[in-house]
Design an enzyme around this catalytic site. Structure first.
Site, PDB file in Angstrom:
ATOM      1  N   HIS A  70       0.875  -1.176   0.000  1.00  0.00           N
ATOM      2  CA  HIS A  70       0.000   0.000   0.000  1.00  0.00           C
ATOM      3  C   HIS A  70       0.914   1.229   0.000  1.00  0.00           C
ATOM      4  O   HIS A  70       2.003   1.180   0.586  1.00  0.00           O
ATOM      5  CB  HIS A  70      -0.837  -0.052   1.277  1.00  0.00           C
ATOM      6  CG  HIS A  70      -1.916   0.978   1.376  1.00  0.00           C
ATOM      7  ND1 HIS A  70      -1.670   2.296   1.712  1.00  0.00           N
ATOM      8  CD2 HIS A  70      -3.257   0.887   1.216  1.00  0.00           C
ATOM      9  CE1 HIS A  70      -2.813   2.955   1.743  1.00  0.00           C
ATOM     10  NE2 HIS A  70      -3.797   2.133   1.444  1.00  0.00           N
TER      11      HIS A  70
ATOM     12  N   ASP B 298       3.168  -4.421   8.043  1.00  0.00           N
ATOM     13  CA  ASP B 298       1.909  -3.700   7.869  1.00  0.00           C
ATOM     14  C   ASP B 298       0.789  -4.745   7.988  1.00  0.00           C
ATOM     15  O   ASP B 298       0.567  -5.531   7.070  1.00  0.00           O
ATOM     16  CB  ASP B 298       1.897  -3.027   6.493  1.00  0.00           C
ATOM     17  CG  ASP B 298       0.552  -2.400   6.160  1.00  0.00           C
ATOM     18  OD1 ASP B 298      -0.397  -2.537   6.969  1.00  0.00           O
ATOM     19  OD2 ASP B 298       0.442  -1.782   5.078  1.00  0.00           O
TER      20      ASP B 298
ATOM     21  N   CYS C 297      -4.573   2.399  -3.757  1.00  0.00           N
ATOM     22  CA  CYS C 297      -3.345   2.893  -3.126  1.00  0.00           C
ATOM     23  C   CYS C 297      -2.208   1.894  -3.288  1.00  0.00           C
ATOM     24  O   CYS C 297      -1.358   1.754  -2.405  1.00  0.00           O
ATOM     25  CB  CYS C 297      -3.554   3.225  -1.650  1.00  0.00           C
ATOM     26  SG  CYS C 297      -4.732   4.531  -1.387  1.00  0.00           S
TER      27      CYS C 297
HETATM   28  C1  LIG Z   1      -2.396  -2.807   3.591  1.00  0.00           C
HETATM   29  C2  LIG Z   1      -2.730  -1.424   4.044  1.00  0.00           C
HETATM   30  N1  LIG Z   1      -1.772  -0.669   4.586  1.00  0.00           N
HETATM   31  C3  LIG Z   1      -2.019   0.581   5.019  1.00  0.00           C
HETATM   32  C4  LIG Z   1      -3.261   1.144   4.912  1.00  0.00           C
HETATM   33  C5  LIG Z   1      -3.475   2.543   5.389  1.00  0.00           C
HETATM   34  O1  LIG Z   1      -4.407   2.579   6.408  1.00  0.00           O
HETATM   35  P1  LIG Z   1      -5.002   3.972   6.884  1.00  0.00           P
HETATM   36  O2  LIG Z   1      -5.576   4.615   5.668  1.00  0.00           O
HETATM   37  O3  LIG Z   1      -6.043   3.602   7.885  1.00  0.00           O
HETATM   38  O4  LIG Z   1      -3.886   4.747   7.461  1.00  0.00           O
HETATM   39  C6  LIG Z   1      -4.291   0.395   4.347  1.00  0.00           C
HETATM   40  C7  LIG Z   1      -5.654   0.955   4.212  1.00  0.00           C
HETATM   41  O5  LIG Z   1      -6.184   1.193   3.157  1.00  0.00           O
HETATM   42  C8  LIG Z   1      -4.012  -0.918   3.903  1.00  0.00           C
HETATM   43  O6  LIG Z   1      -4.977  -1.676   3.355  1.00  0.00           O
END
Ligand SMILES: Cc1ncc(COP(=O)(O)O)c(C=O)c1O
Lengths: 154, 426
Positions: free
Chosen positions: B140, B217, B383
């Site tokens: 992401h 993550d 993303c």
């Molecule tokens: C794998 C992963 N990492 C990080 C994030 C970022 O999360 P947040 O937008 O709650 O900071 C997301 C959320 O879309 C995600 O799916």
């Protein structure tokens, strides 16, 4: 309001059979615009012919709304003088922000009136506007229509 | 004995699932990968906190301040327990993005400080040209861009583990990508776009072999399966509350206490200090060192209620339910003409985020037809733009079911896809 009203026949037709989808031989200005939320892309090029009328070229990839909008736009504004092109762009931007309540003027917008349903789907407005934003930016880079921009209040 | 998930009963707990969308269609929410819906228990807990105990925490000499502090620290203990951690190892942040930035900034901040005050920093966090940071090609943006920034500030080089066509990590390259130059390895546990569940233990093992720190993550794993943070073998683990039935505005960073101790602060100001003079300050012990300013107390209370809700269901049961739905969705998609799954097609080491593309149709247009049937899905690059590029697609459509979904929801989504194909004549 259902999804068929969004995708009017004109939009589908331009999506499946894009008009004038090619780049110019000698553009005076070019703009590449991306919709970072979905990855739609469009490149618009502009120039002026010997009579001072707009030449428009484009290419892109993305959803039906963004690509049909590019096709409709290029067909509409190519051959306009820059001021007319500006009027069309302003009218289109206004239409997109009308929440679907506007009565679009076909004399100004031509086939672009078909996008009236898009205004009811906020997530798609950006798609429809993408080529028009590219057109504006490409003209600015080419120094086309700057005088008109300067006096505009929109 | 596993108590199976009773979707009909669960749905009654989620007020939003009672509403209709677009011409009175029942809402079919298949976008929990973006954010989950919230049960009454979570909404009630936040409201009750505001109605009875609202006050600043860790300050004030009055009863409400004591109660608010208890609520906040109690929430920390509940959430820590859910992932097998000690409360002192759990930092509250705004979201997973902030948690990952906190980790990345530990490196760039320590590197900056090392220039003027070399004795004030732990060398493990000091980067220089020649060092490398390793991520994967399925991150992401939240676990990619902060590391690009850390590289830009320190001169370190970003490397990544590539992907196979099946959407798995290319682990044959593991030992060459992670080498003696590597200082930190940060990988996603479950991909939000491909659904792949990565063997993070092995990757963290390799990181430690070369003396690098390991970050995971866990945004898409902790809400969906039993996770004990110690089992991951990582030094730091980041995730968000809002994807696991909790409120928005609260994220988590778990860290091995020795590692948290060694990290410089990220955001600074009130609440994170020990002593303050005009010339300089000293900092509180973790986790407070990383919680500057007035924290998200009500959200922590809401998230603790979410964790209790999930605990009552049992995370094994949640995972089993999603595994069933994932297998069903993969099978149904395979049946459709012109549909290509982006990500593993076998239901092994795979979570419930299922991405696909439809020949001749842009994901935005597919999503619009699903929306017309009341089905909420995500379209776009999720993303994870470089991941889309890896598979040669500008974007995908993604369904991501959770505890309140059943097979009938998947069926409606399939109808939407077929309706779009019919309408566009593809
Ligand atoms: C794998 C992963 N990492 C990080 C994030 C970022 O999360 P947040 O937008 O709650 O900071 C997301 C959320 O879309 C995600 O799916």
């Amino acid at each position: 309001m259902n999804v068929e009203a969004l995708y009017q026949d004109i939009i589908l037709d331009h999506y499946k059979h894009p008009r004038g989808r090619q780049l110019l031989a000698d553009p005076a200005g070019e703009s590449h615009q991306v919709n970072p939320t979905c990855g739609d892309e469009v490149t618009v090029q502009v120039g002026l012919d010997s009579d001072g009328h707009l030449l428009v070229g484009y290419e892109g990839q993305g959803c039906s709304i963004s690509q049909a909008s590019a096709s409709v736009m290029s067909e509409l504004v190519a051959g306009f003088d820059p001021a007319q092109g500006d009027d069309a762009r302003r009218a289109f931007v206004e239409l997109m922000h009308s929440k679907g309540a506007a009565e679009p003027d076909e004399d100004v917008l031509g086939d672009a009136v078909a996008f009236v349903g898009v205004a009811k789907y906020p997530a798609r407005i950006k798609c429809a506007l993408l080529p028009w934003m590219a057109l504006q930016d490409a003209e600015a880079k080419a120094g086309i229509g700057i005088a008109q921009e300067g006096t505009s209040t929109s | 004995m596993l108590q199976p998930i009773d979707v009909d009963r669960i749905r009654k707990d989620f007020p939003i699932l009672q509403r209709t969308v677009r011409d009175n269609r029942p809402l079919v929410y298949l976008d929990s990968g973006a954010t989950s819906q919230k049960p009454m228990a979570v909404l009630d807990a936040e409201r009750a906190f505001y109605e009875t105990s609202n006050a600043g925490v860790h300050r004030g000499a009055h009863q409400l301040a004591e109660e608010a502090t208890d609520a906040y620290e109690g929430a920390r203990a509940t959430i820590a327990g859910f992932v097998g951690a000690q409360p002192a190892e759990l930092v509250f942040t705004k979201n997973a993005t902030e948690s990952l930035n906190l980790a990345a900034y530990a490196f760039s901040n320590a590197t900056a400080k090392a220039v003027h005050a070399p004795d004030s920093v732990d060398r493990r966090f000091v980067l220089s040209p020649g060092d490398s940071i390793v991520v994967t090609q399925m991150e992401h943006h939240a676990n990619l861009v902060p590391w690009q920034e850390a590289c830009a500030k320190t001169g370190a080089t970003l490397r990544w583990i590539g992907l196979t066509d099946e959407g798995r990590l290319d682990l044959e390259a593991l030992d060459s990508v992670i080498d003696e130059t590597t200082r930190v390895v940060s990988v996603v546990h479950q991909s939000n776009i491909l659904g792949t569940i990565n063997p993070v233990q092995a990757i963290m093992g390799r990181a430690h072999e070369v003396g690098a720190l390991g970050v995971v993550d866990a945004c898409q794993s902790i809400p969906h399966m039993p996770v004990d943070v110690h089992d991951l073998g990582a030094d730091l683990v980041a995730w968000s509350g809002h994807k696991m039935l909790g409120p928005t505005g609260i994220g988590l960073l778990w860290g091995r206490s020795e590692v948290l101790q060694a990290m410089p602060p990220f955001v600074s100001g009130g609440s994170m200090i020990e002593t303050v003079f005009m010339e300089h300050s000293t900092y509180a012990e973790p986790p407070k060192r990383f919680e500057a300013g007035t924290p998200m107390v009500a959200q922590s209370v809401g998230l603790a209620a979410a964790v209790r809700y999930l605990d009552d269901l049992g995370m094994d049961a949640v995972a089993a339910h999603e595994h069933d739905l994932t297998g069903y969705a993969l099978g149904q998609l395979e049946e459709l003409r012109g549909v290509r799954i982006i990500g593993p097609r076998d239901n092994v080491d795979r979570g419930s985020a299922v991405s696909f593309v439809v020949d001749g149709l842009h994901p935005h247009d597919v999503g619009q037809f699903l929306d017309d049937k009341g089905v909420a899905v995500r379209v776009g690059h999720h993303c994870a733009w470089p991941t889309c590029r890896r598979f040669g697609v500008p974007a995908t459509t993604r369904i991501s079911p959770y505890i309140y979904n059943d097979r009938a929801d998947i069926d409606i989504a399939m109808e939407g896809i077929m309706a779009a194909q019919k309408f566009f004549g593809v």
